[in-house]
Design a protein around this motif. Structure first.
Motif, mmCIF file in Angstrom:
data_model
loop_
_atom_site.group_PDB
_atom_site.id
_atom_site.type_symbol
_atom_site.label_atom_id
_atom_site.label_comp_id
_atom_site.label_asym_id
_atom_site.label_seq_id
_atom_site.Cartn_x
_atom_site.Cartn_y
_atom_site.Cartn_z
ATOM 1 N N PRO A 17 -8.934 -4.935 2.682
ATOM 2 C CA PRO A 17 -8.384 -3.597 2.872
ATOM 3 C C PRO A 17 -7.890 -3.418 4.306
ATOM 4 O O PRO A 17 -8.465 -3.987 5.241
ATOM 5 C CB PRO A 17 -9.558 -2.660 2.600
ATOM 6 C CG PRO A 17 -10.714 -3.505 2.214
ATOM 7 C CD PRO A 17 -10.350 -4.937 2.398
ATOM 8 N N ASP A 23 -5.797 11.112 -0.115
ATOM 9 C CA ASP A 23 -4.733 10.180 0.248
ATOM 10 C C ASP A 23 -4.838 9.709 1.688
ATOM 11 O O ASP A 23 -4.122 8.820 2.092
ATOM 12 C CB ASP A 23 -3.364 10.814 0.031
ATOM 13 C CG ASP A 23 -2.883 10.647 -1.393
ATOM 14 O OD1 ASP A 23 -1.975 11.385 -1.776
ATOM 15 O OD2 ASP A 23 -3.412 9.790 -2.105
ATOM 16 N N GLY A 24 -5.660 10.309 2.478
ATOM 17 C CA GLY A 24 -5.803 9.894 3.870
ATOM 18 C C GLY A 24 -6.487 10.973 4.656
ATOM 19 O O GLY A 24 -6.690 12.083 4.175
ATOM 20 N N HIS A 33 -0.742 8.209 7.668
ATOM 21 C CA HIS A 33 -1.901 7.396 7.288
ATOM 22 C C HIS A 33 -1.432 6.347 6.296
ATOM 23 O O HIS A 33 -0.896 6.663 5.239
ATOM 24 C CB HIS A 33 -3.014 8.241 6.671
ATOM 25 C CG HIS A 33 -4.206 7.421 6.318
ATOM 26 N ND1 HIS A 33 -5.091 6.960 7.270
ATOM 27 C CD2 HIS A 33 -4.638 6.938 5.145
ATOM 28 C CE1 HIS A 33 -6.021 6.234 6.678
ATOM 29 N NE2 HIS A 33 -5.771 6.213 5.385
ATOM 30 N N GLU A 34 -1.639 5.086 6.678
ATOM 31 C CA GLU A 34 -1.234 3.957 5.849
ATOM 32 C C GLU A 34 -2.491 3.255 5.364
ATOM 33 O O GLU A 34 -3.399 3.000 6.154
ATOM 34 C CB GLU A 34 -0.391 3.018 6.710
ATOM 35 C CG GLU A 34 0.099 1.788 6.002
ATOM 36 C CD GLU A 34 0.966 0.948 6.918
ATOM 37 O OE1 GLU A 34 2.169 1.240 7.005
ATOM 38 O OE2 GLU A 34 0.431 0.023 7.551
ATOM 39 N N SER A 35 -2.540 2.939 4.071
ATOM 40 C CA SER A 35 -3.688 2.209 3.536
ATOM 41 C C SER A 35 -3.219 1.294 2.415
ATOM 42 O O SER A 35 -2.250 1.591 1.719
ATOM 43 C CB SER A 35 -4.761 3.178 3.026
ATOM 44 O OG SER A 35 -4.237 3.994 2.002
ATOM 45 N N GLU A 38 -5.876 -0.319 7.017
ATOM 46 C CA GLU A 38 -5.319 1.018 7.194
ATOM 47 C C GLU A 38 -5.037 1.263 8.656
ATOM 48 O O GLU A 38 -5.551 0.566 9.531
ATOM 49 C CB GLU A 38 -6.249 2.095 6.643
ATOM 50 C CG GLU A 38 -7.568 2.211 7.333
ATOM 51 C CD GLU A 38 -8.406 3.335 6.718
ATOM 52 O OE1 GLU A 38 -9.122 3.991 7.491
ATOM 53 O OE2 GLU A 38 -8.345 3.549 5.499
ATOM 54 N N ARG A 39 -4.182 2.255 8.901
ATOM 55 C CA ARG A 39 -3.903 2.691 10.263
ATOM 56 C C ARG A 39 -3.440 4.140 10.221
ATOM 57 O O ARG A 39 -2.940 4.631 9.204
ATOM 58 C CB ARG A 39 -2.884 1.815 10.967
ATOM 59 C CG ARG A 39 -1.473 1.982 10.483
ATOM 60 C CD ARG A 39 -0.509 1.166 11.302
ATOM 61 N NE ARG A 39 0.826 1.266 10.734
ATOM 62 C CZ ARG A 39 1.903 0.889 11.346
ATOM 63 N NH1 ARG A 39 1.820 0.371 12.549
ATOM 64 N NH2 ARG A 39 3.077 1.004 10.783
ATOM 65 N N THR A 40 -3.604 4.797 11.349
ATOM 66 C CA THR A 40 -3.203 6.195 11.488
ATOM 67 C C THR A 40 -2.368 6.334 12.744
ATOM 68 O O THR A 40 -2.717 5.791 13.790
ATOM 69 C CB THR A 40 -4.450 7.111 11.583
ATOM 70 O OG1 THR A 40 -5.225 6.942 10.399
ATOM 71 C CG2 THR A 40 -4.053 8.559 11.723
ATOM 72 N N THR A 73 1.880 4.885 2.411
ATOM 73 C CA THR A 73 1.883 5.665 3.641
ATOM 74 C C THR A 73 2.097 7.123 3.263
ATOM 75 O O THR A 73 3.013 7.440 2.506
ATOM 76 C CB THR A 73 2.998 5.209 4.593
ATOM 77 O OG1 THR A 73 2.726 3.882 5.028
ATOM 78 C CG2 THR A 73 3.088 6.117 5.817
ATOM 79 N N GLY A 89 0.811 -1.204 0.000
ATOM 80 C CA GLY A 89 0.000 0.000 0.000
ATOM 81 C C GLY A 89 0.843 1.251 0.000
ATOM 82 O O GLY A 89 1.975 1.270 -0.502
#
Length: 170
Positions: free
Chosen positions: A67, A157-158, A54-56, A69-71, A39, A37
C-alpha cells in the motif's frame, strides 16, 4: 499530445476523484514499478481556500506490492486560477499554472532535481511526467489521471484536514 486543453482555474478543475496510473522507471538500473490507485482533491476542513490532495493505492516494485499514499496541499497561487502546491507539512513543492494546458515546474531536493511537466488533454484527463536526476536518483515517473465522475464519494476517501502553516517552523 498535439493540443493542450487550457484550464482557467486549477483548483476548480482538479476538485473531485481521479483514477491514477503511474509508471516508475529507474533509468540507472532499468528497474520498473507501477502505482495504481485514486487521488481525491477535496476542500480543506478549515473552510479556507484550497484543496487537500490525498492519493492512495498500491505500489508494485520488483514484484512486491504494498500500500502507498501521500498527501499534498493545493492552495491558491499568487495569480488567479493558479495553485501553490505544498507538502503536507507546509514545505513548498512547486507552483502550478495550467492556463495554457501545460506547465513545467522544478523542485530541488537535496542534490537532486525534480522537473515536472503537467499537461491537460481535456475536462477529464491530465498527466504528469517527472524526471528526477542527480547523484541519488535517476528516475522517470509518468502518471495518467482520469476523472471518475459518477462514482460515489465516501467520507473515507482520504483524510480531511485543515490548511498547513504556510511557512514550516524549524
Amino acid at each position: 499530445m498535439d493540443a493542450f486543453w487550457p484550464v482557467a482555474d486549477v483548483l476548480a478543475y482538479l476538485t473531485g476523484t481521479w483514477r491514477v496510473e503511474r509508471s516508475v522507471r529507474d533509468l540507472a538500473s532499468g528497474a520498473e514499478g507501477r502505482f495504481t490507485g485514486t487521488t481525491v482533491f477535496s476542500p480543506l476542513d478549515d473552510g479556507g481556500d484550497g484543496l487537500l490532495h490525498h492519493e492512495s493505492g498500491t505500489f508494485t516494485w520488483q514484484g512486491v506490492a504494498r500500500p502507498a499514499e501521500r498527501t499534498l496541499w493545493f492552495l491558491p497561487g499568487r495569480r488567479a486560477g493558479t495553485a501553490d502546491v505544498r507538502f503536507s507539512d507546509g514545505r513548498p513543492f512547486h507552483g502550478l499554472d495550467l492556463g495554457t494546458g501545460r506547465h513545467v515546474a522544478d523542485h530541488p531536493c537535496a542534490a537532486d532535481l525534480y522537473r515536472g511537466e503537467f499537461t491537460v488533454s481535456g475536462a477529464d484527463r491530465w498527466r504528469t511526467v517527472w524526471r528526477v536526476g542527480g547523484p541519488a536518483k535517476d528516475l522517470l515517473l509518468t502518471t495518467a489521471y482520469a476523472r471518475t465522475d459518477g462514482e460515489p464519494r465516501r467520507e473515507d476517501d482520504g483524510p480531511r484536514q485543515g490548511r498547513p502553516d504556510p511557512e514550516p517552523r524549524p
